[in-house]
Structures are given as structure tokens and as C-alpha cells.
Write an enzyme that holds these catalytic residues in place. Sequence first.
Site, PDB file in Angstrom:
ATOM      1  N   GLY A  18       0.819  -1.204   0.000  1.00  0.00           N
ATOM      2  CA  GLY A  18       0.000   0.000   0.000  1.00  0.00           C
ATOM      3  C   GLY A  18       0.851   1.252   0.000  1.00  0.00           C
ATOM      4  N   CYS A  78       5.481  -5.697   1.549  1.00  0.00           N
ATOM      5  CA  CYS A  78       5.681  -4.277   1.264  1.00  0.00           C
ATOM      6  C   CYS A  78       5.224  -3.411   2.439  1.00  0.00           C
ATOM      7  CB  CYS A  78       4.971  -3.899  -0.041  1.00  0.00           C
ATOM      8  SG  CYS A  78       5.675  -2.430  -0.841  1.00  0.00           S
ATOM      9  N   PHE A  79       4.096  -2.707   2.341  1.00  0.00           N
ATOM     10  CA  PHE A  79       3.608  -1.921   3.469  1.00  0.00           C
ATOM     11  C   PHE A  79       3.391  -2.834   4.671  1.00  0.00           C
ATOM     12  CE2 PHE A  79       0.549   1.134   5.467  1.00  0.00           C
ATOM     13  CZ  PHE A  79       1.342   2.270   5.386  1.00  0.00           C
ATOM     14  N   GLN A 118       6.530  -3.178   6.636  1.00  0.00           N
ATOM     15  CA  GLN A 118       6.777  -2.014   7.479  1.00  0.00           C
ATOM     16  C   GLN A 118       5.861  -2.018   8.704  1.00  0.00           C
ATOM     17  OE1 GLN A 118       6.098   0.990   4.520  1.00  0.00           O
ATOM     18  NE2 GLN A 118       7.847   0.311   3.288  1.00  0.00           N
ATOM     19  N   PHE A 122       9.828   3.739   1.669  1.00  0.00           N
ATOM     20  CA  PHE A 122      10.148   3.682   3.093  1.00  0.00           C
ATOM     21  C   PHE A 122      10.716   2.308   3.414  1.00  0.00           C
ATOM     22  CE2 PHE A 122       6.953   6.933   2.635  1.00  0.00           C
ATOM     23  CZ  PHE A 122       7.306   7.914   3.550  1.00  0.00           C
ATOM     24  N   HIS A 145       7.304  -7.574  -3.803  1.00  0.00           N
ATOM     25  CA  HIS A 145       6.028  -8.072  -4.317  1.00  0.00           C
ATOM     26  C   HIS A 145       6.194  -9.473  -4.915  1.00  0.00           C
ATOM     27  CE1 HIS A 145       3.597  -4.166  -4.460  1.00  0.00           C
ATOM     28  NE2 HIS A 145       4.772  -3.833  -3.948  1.00  0.00           N
ATOM     29  N   GLU A 177       3.961 -11.567  -5.872  1.00  0.00           N
ATOM     30  CA  GLU A 177       2.878 -12.045  -6.744  1.00  0.00           C
ATOM     31  C   GLU A 177       3.259 -12.021  -8.218  1.00  0.00           C
ATOM     32  OE1 GLU A 177       3.019  -8.057  -7.500  1.00  0.00           O
ATOM     33  OE2 GLU A 177       2.806  -8.875  -5.473  1.00  0.00           O
TER      34      GLU A 177
END
Length: 381
Positions: A237, A265-266, A269, A310, A355, A357
Site C-alpha cells: 500500500g 511491502c507496506f 513495514q 520507506f 512483491h 505475486e
Amino acid sequence: MTTALTRGAAKAPAVLVLEDGRIFRGRAYGAVGETFGEAVFSTGMTGYQETLTDPSYHRQVVVMTAPHVGNTGVNDEDPESGRIWVSGYVVRDPARVTSSWRSRRTLDEELAAQGVVGISGVDTRALTRHLRERGAMRVGIFSGETLADEAELLARVKDAPQMKGADLSAEVATKEAYVVPAIGAKKFTVAAVDLGIKGMTPHRMAERGIEVHVLPATATAEDVYAVAPDGVFFSNGPGDPATADGPVSLMRAVLERGTPLFGICFGNQILGRALGFGTYKLKYGHRGINQPVQDRTTGKVEVTAHNHGFAVDAPLDTVSETPYGRAEVSHVCLNDNVVEGLRLLDRPAFSVQYHPEAAAGPHDAAYLFDRFTALMEAERA
């Protein structure tokens, strides 16, 4: 943050203005108007349609480092969400002819139809080198009636919001829960928290016999456990993870229960924050489908797909004590030693910063979905 005035005027003059005053001139590509966002660059030579429709690119103006973009047009099978999410698009040489039996329209037409302001004819190599040296920054693209003198355009760019401190996941996530059924026999149920999920992600789980309940970013622990999940997934995200207090609290509730957990990913974090680590903004981020990452649990090096600005601030070579047991960095980027994955040693939880996928991108990391399935199998046993 886009204002599209007209469509289809691909030959109109356009100007790209960075917040440090650097200016690039070119021609309008897609919609004509003005747009603002964070200037970032993507190093993938293919997969532009998946990039454009990745919700993680919300409020970002994407510079394509590949010089020739749009060769295969746009089809109706490859989008990763229901719309284009990038704030703006920057290319050097747009394809004059679309060549693919799957193509339904040109990329220029699709950008214009969705009101995405872009610019072509830009020296994207020079622009990318500038962003590598100075860092990702705010940018504006202007064409048509929005053009003005350079000082006024720069002032507009500086008035645009910054990415640091931006809370964006709820803006791109689903508003209502939905279910992606298992393909074949159902083996497990997963609650997937949508922070900007890509369509291929629940499909990869469905291929492994998982029924995926996709929940809004604002989901509570009660919402998650109402579906009786065998595992919980936190998606990719946009935005600054330092603002994601709700998802962090939810992840801590999942960790307390010991439910198998996987984040990408997000979601990586979020796990970092849940374990007590900090996060920080990278100078220019990782974006593209050619980033080398080492899985430290096996020693293998994967070529992976990234989209993050980030990163988690965790010690690379030390096992850390957390409120949920011991944790370690499981994956690391070989370009710059950025943390690319975390795993708990005393609970069934792990995450990666990239990612797996493979939409678009290589398939090197597909094993991570199998690793998640194995965690759920072990917990059930």
C-alpha cells in the site's frame, strides 16, 4: 492530485517542474492539465500496465527509465486494480504503433480516458540521475491552459503535500469486504487486510487452495477473526508507515493470538513497527522488477519486484528481542543493504518488503506463498 482539462491533445507542449527548481520540457502524454505528486522512477522494462494500476503508486508521478514505453498497448486482463493510481506519468519515447494481439487501445488513450496527466519527450535518463542524486521530491506536470511562468509553476509544486507523513492506505483500499474463492479444493481461510492490495495477490493464494476474505484497511481484530482465519495477510500500500497506527494495532492483536501471519511491502513495514522497530524514508526508493534480494534463510538470491519509498530500521546481523519473541532480518537488498524481510523465531509470522505475486515481475519469490501455506499447515497440525 490531478486536474485534467482535456484529452487526446498529445502534441501540446508540457512542462515538468521539480520542487528544487529543475525543469524539463516535452509534450503532453495522456490527459492535458496539471498534476502533482512525488517524483519517483521505475526501472522495469516491461509491466507498465501493472505499475500504473498498482495502488501503492497513489500520489506518485512515475518516471519510466526504459526509453520506449507503450509498445504492447493496454489490455483488459493485466490491470492490478480497477483504475490507474499514479498521479502522473513520464516517458521518453512513447510507442507510435501498438503491437500485441491482446491490445485493446493505446496507452496514450488509456491515460487520457482516466484523466492521468503525463509528459513525453523528456530526457528520463537525466531526470533519473537527478532524482538519484537529490532524492525523491515533489513534482508537477503542466500542459494546456495550466501553463504559466516558471516561478508560478514552482510555487504550485511547493504547495503540494509531501509523501512523508501521508496516511493514504484507506484512500485506496476496498470499502466493503469481499471474498476470493479458493481454486479447487479449499484448504485454508485467510483474512487479507487491504492496504492497497493488487489483484494478483489473493489470486496467488487462491491457487494454493486458500479462500481469501479481503477486508478494508480500517478492519478491526473482531472483523478479522469473524471469518475464522487460518492465517492473516497484510498487503502492500501507499503512504508513510509512521502514520499507520490502526494497522499496527491490528497486527499486534494478531501476533498476540499467534495466528500465522504474512505481510508484503507496506505489510512488512507494519510488522516492523509492531515489533518495535522504526521506519524511515529512503532517498529515492526501490521501484521496478529487477531488484536483487538475498533470502538469508536459504542463501539464495532472487530478482524481485519492488515499489517502496520507506524501509524498516532493524539491525541486519543481530537477533532482536521483541514483545513477541525473537526476530531477525530474513531478506536484504544486495544493492544497498536495505531490510527486505523480517521473521519471528518464536511465532509463525514473517514479511517481505517486495512483491512476490509477480505482476509484473519475475517469479523468483513465488515460494513465499508456499511458506505461508506451510505455516498454516504446521499450526493446524
